[in-house]
Write an enzyme that holds these catalytic residues in place. Structure first.
Site, PDB file in Angstrom:
ATOM      1  CG  ASN A   1      -1.686   1.249   1.425  1.00 11.28           C
ATOM      2  OD1 ASN A   1      -1.774   2.063   0.497  1.00 11.28           O
ATOM      3  ND2 ASN A   1      -2.261   1.429   2.612  1.00 11.28           N
ATOM      4  CD1 TRP A   2       3.782   1.084  -2.678  1.00 10.04           C
ATOM      5  CD2 TRP A   2       3.765   2.160  -4.658  1.00 10.04           C
ATOM      6  NE1 TRP A   2       4.603   0.396  -3.551  1.00 10.04           N
ATOM      7  CE2 TRP A   2       4.611   1.027  -4.756  1.00 10.04           C
ATOM      8  CE3 TRP A   2       3.602   2.987  -5.763  1.00 10.04           C
ATOM      9  CZ2 TRP A   2       5.286   0.711  -5.934  1.00 10.04           C
ATOM     10  CZ3 TRP A   2       4.277   2.673  -6.944  1.00 10.04           C
ATOM     11  CH2 TRP A   2       5.110   1.544  -7.018  1.00 10.04           C
ATOM     12  CE  LYS A   3      -0.128   3.449   4.666  1.00 14.72           C
ATOM     13  NZ  LYS A   3      -0.015   3.572   6.100  1.00 14.72           N
TER      14      LYS A   3
ATOM     15  CG  HIS B   1      -5.796   2.266   5.169  1.00 12.81           C
ATOM     16  ND1 HIS B   1      -5.328   3.250   6.016  1.00 12.81           N
ATOM     17  CD2 HIS B   1      -4.789   1.353   5.056  1.00 12.81           C
ATOM     18  CE1 HIS B   1      -4.089   2.940   6.391  1.00 12.81           C
ATOM     19  NE2 HIS B   1      -3.744   1.794   5.816  1.00 12.81           N
TER      20      HIS B   1
ATOM     21  CD  GLU C   1      -2.804   5.817   6.571  1.00 15.27           C
ATOM     22  OE1 GLU C   1      -2.786   5.804   5.333  1.00 15.27           O
ATOM     23  OE2 GLU C   1      -1.893   5.307   7.266  1.00 15.27           O
TER      24      GLU C   1
ATOM     25  CD  GLU D   1      -3.514  -2.170   7.303  1.00 15.82           C
ATOM     26  OE1 GLU D   1      -2.466  -2.485   6.733  1.00 15.82           O
ATOM     27  OE2 GLU D   1      -4.079  -1.081   7.112  1.00 15.82           O
TER      28      GLU D   1
ATOM     29  N   GLY E   1       2.603   2.617  10.539  1.00 20.02           N
ATOM     30  CA  GLY E   1       3.566   3.699  10.324  1.00 20.02           C
ATOM     31  C   GLY E   1       4.281   4.138  11.586  1.00 20.02           C
TER      32      GLY E   1
ATOM     33  CB  SER F   1       5.354  -1.403  11.834  1.00 18.97           C
ATOM     34  OG  SER F   1       4.981  -0.044  12.025  1.00 18.97           O
TER      35      SER F   1
ATOM     36  N   GLY G   1       2.834  -1.008   4.185  1.00 17.63           N
ATOM     37  CA  GLY G   1       2.913   0.398   3.789  1.00 17.63           C
ATOM     38  C   GLY G   1       4.358   0.791   3.538  1.00 17.63           C
ATOM     39  N   GLY G   2       4.974   1.415   4.544  1.00 18.31           N
ATOM     40  CA  GLY G   2       6.319   1.984   4.411  1.00 18.31           C
ATOM     41  C   GLY G   2       7.321   1.070   3.719  1.00 18.31           C
TER      42      GLY G   2
HETATM   43  P1  PGA Z   1       2.843   0.518   7.498  1.00 19.65           P
HETATM   44  O1  PGA Z   1       1.368   0.701   6.867  1.00 19.65           O
HETATM   45  O2  PGA Z   1       3.366  -0.798   6.957  1.00 19.65           O
HETATM   46  O3  PGA Z   1       3.616   1.689   7.008  1.00 19.65           O
HETATM   47  O4  PGA Z   1       2.680   0.472   8.973  1.00 19.65           O
HETATM   48  C1  PGA Z   1       0.482  -0.376   6.704  1.00 19.65           C
HETATM   49  C2  PGA Z   1      -0.820   0.131   6.134  1.00 19.65           C
HETATM   50  O5  PGA Z   1      -1.279   1.188   6.563  1.00 19.65           O
HETATM   51  O6  PGA Z   1      -1.427  -0.516   5.261  1.00 19.65           O
END
Ligand code: PGA
Length: 253
Positions: free
Chosen positions: A9-11, A97, A99, A167, A173, A213, A234-235
């Site tokens: 997930n590149w956001k 998600h 966010e 999640e 993050g 993470s 994500g990251g």
């Molecule tokens: P993260 O994000 O790996 O950067 O914690 C995961 C996500 O929000 O899908």
């Protein structure tokens, strides 16, 4: 046996040329990796979906969106519909998600509508659930997850492929990962809910990903848990080397 899914997930990250660089490197590496049994999904910002799906045509990864409109078409400025994605060959889409829940005030009822739109277009939804730190500390994680599952999946048959991602919001993050035991506990609760409210077969088949993470250093211990079927990353998915390392770890397990 369920396939393992490694989804990035590149956001809201990367410029056009950074996307090209990533995909050049990644596709090369993936070509030399026999990843039978491990599905790879990349979810870039919507603007780059066409580019990513062009690369995907000559490769073995799937392309996913990060969100979808709950509407079919019409006067919804800035929105993208499920039928638009399917007309572009997009096969997966993240919804719910944390966010989106936090910054766009998305509720389970809206996520339920988005889910229906994706299923109607045969796009595989990756549905996120998870508790905040306050909820975990208040000891209500289980109820929060069960409420989200009920709100999003009420009346959904699971006849089409659906992916669930657990999640924990406090792990996204932040560098703080749920321990394998903490994650497994919630994954088992989610699978049990599907068993009780949909069917034992649906529970057996639904892939449940962990997100928060996840990185090359901790993926093995997480996905070795019986109910963790991969990761929504994500990251660490922004770096082609790290992402391919996680795919390779999943292949080896
Ligand atoms: P993260 O994000 O790996 O950067 O914690 C995961 C996500 O929000 O899908």
């Amino acid at each position: 046996m369920r396939n393992v899914i490694i989804a990035g997930n590149w956001k809201m990250n990367k410029t056009f040329s950074e996307v090209e660089d990533f995909l050049d490197d990644f596709v090369d590496e993936l070509e030399g990796t026999d990843h039978a049994g491990v599905e790879v999904v990349i979810c870039p910002p919507a603007l780059y979906l066409e580019l990513a799906s062009d690369y995907a045509q000559d490769s073995t990864f799937f392309t996913g969106a990060q969100d979808v409109s709950a509407h079919e078409s019409g006067a919804y400025t800035g929105e993208i519909s499920a039928s638009m994605y399917s007309s572009m060959g997009i096969t997966h889409c993240i919804i719910g998600h944390s966010e989106r829940r936090k910054y766009h005030h998305e509720k389970d009822s809206l996520i339920h509508e988005k889910l229906q739109k994706l299923l109607a277009e045969e796009i595989v939804p990756i549905v996120c659930v998870g508790e905040t730190l306050e909820e975990r500390e208040a000891g209500i994680t289980r109820n929060v997850i069960l409420d989200q599952l009920k709100g999003v999946f009420e009346g959904i048959s699971f006849n089409d492929p659906i992916v669930i991602a657990y999640e924990p919001v406090w792990a996204i993050g932040t560098g703080k990962t749920a321990s394998p035991e903490q994650a497994q506990e919630i994954h088992a609760i989610i699978r049990q809910w599907v068993k009780a409210h949909v069917s034992p077969a649906a529970a057996e088949n639904v892939p449940i990903l962990y997100g928060g993470s996840m990185k090359p250093e901790n993926i093995a211990e997480l996905i070795s848990q019986p109910d963790i079927d991969g990761g929504l990353i994500g990251g660490a998915s922004l770096d082609a080397k790290k992402f391919i390392a996680m795919v390779k770890t999943a292949v080896e397990m």
